[in-house]
Scaffold this motif. Structure first.
Motif, mmCIF file in Angstrom:
data_model
loop_
_atom_site.group_PDB
_atom_site.id
_atom_site.type_symbol
_atom_site.label_atom_id
_atom_site.label_comp_id
_atom_site.label_asym_id
_atom_site.label_seq_id
_atom_site.Cartn_x
_atom_site.Cartn_y
_atom_site.Cartn_z
ATOM 1 N N SER A 132 0.830 -1.204 0.000
ATOM 2 C CA SER A 132 0.000 0.000 0.000
ATOM 3 C C SER A 132 0.867 1.257 0.000
ATOM 4 O O SER A 132 0.613 2.207 -0.741
ATOM 5 C CB SER A 132 -0.919 -0.020 1.224
ATOM 6 O OG SER A 132 -1.749 1.108 1.250
ATOM 7 N N SER A 133 1.900 1.264 0.817
ATOM 8 C CA SER A 133 2.809 2.404 0.887
ATOM 9 C C SER A 133 3.529 2.610 -0.438
ATOM 10 O O SER A 133 3.653 3.734 -0.933
ATOM 11 C CB SER A 133 3.820 2.183 2.011
ATOM 12 O OG SER A 133 4.733 3.254 2.067
ATOM 13 N N GLU B 186 1.090 4.091 -2.983
ATOM 14 C CA GLU B 186 0.858 5.514 -2.716
ATOM 15 C C GLU B 186 2.060 6.347 -3.146
ATOM 16 O O GLU B 186 1.900 7.362 -3.827
ATOM 17 C CB GLU B 186 0.562 5.733 -1.240
ATOM 18 C CG GLU B 186 0.171 7.163 -0.928
ATOM 19 C CD GLU B 186 -0.224 7.355 0.522
ATOM 20 O OE1 GLU B 186 -0.262 8.519 0.940
ATOM 21 O OE2 GLU B 186 -0.477 6.351 1.221
#
Length: 189
Positions: free
Chosen positions: A20-21, A24
């Protein structure tokens, strides 16, 4: 995931948070397919009835898993959610996905369910803010492709059936979203 060993659950959340990081940081929207299988105790609670599990237990677990993953740094743009039976559950899921001001959407996952069940899931989700579509690939192409690979249909017939399946599901979703199905006001529960 709810039935996982706590260490395994934490590791899976940490792994997903890393992805997820990265997404992003890379400016890439993340789609997370959330599957919430029944644990042994879940199956016992509903007498091994998968329909009861889907209707009675899975919706609450889905919300709990979304919140758990969010609390551990998982922030997808789109949550791919197994179809839900009841309107109130279908409202609770995107509310969880958007909790705390998050800007996340949901789409319906089909699990290769029977056509009538998928129609129901699409109708229920279509009228709920936060659901924006569906991803039900196997439900669209599996049977026509299987027939073609087994020499029971031509490639042309397989393409025709796949096209018809997709258009039928898309029409159902859009008409439900717009309240245009006969005898309905855009809500199906």
């Amino acid at each position: 995931m709810p039935g996982f060993d706590p260490g395994r659950r934490a590791q899976q959340a940490a792994d997903l948070a890393q992805v997820s990081s990265w997404a992003e940081d890379a400016g890439r929207p993340l789609i997370l397919e959330l599957l919430v299988p029944a644990s042994d105790s879940d199956r016992q609670a509903v007498g091994d009835d998968t329909d009861r599990y889907d209707a009675e237990i899975r919706p609450g677990l889905t919300v709990a898993v979304i919140e758990y993953l969010q609390d551990h740094g998982v922030q997808p743009a789109i949550w791919k959610i197994e179809g839900l039976e009841r309107h109130e559950d279908t409202e609770a899921v995107p509310a969880a996905a958007r909790r705390g001001g998050r800007n996340a959407e949901c789409i319906v996952l089909g699990r290769h369910a029977p056509h009538d069940r998928l129609d129901h899931w699409l109708k229920v989700a279509a009228s709920v803010a936060g659901f924006v579509g569906f991803a039900i690939g196997r439900s669209i192409w599996w049977d026509p492709l299987h027939a073609h690979l087994r020499h029971r249909s031509t490639a042309r017939e397989a393409r025709r059936r796949i096209t018809a399946n997709y258009l039928d599901f898309a029409r159902c979703y859009l008409m439900a979203r717009d309240g245009e199905l006969p005898g309905t006001s855009g809500r199906f529960w």
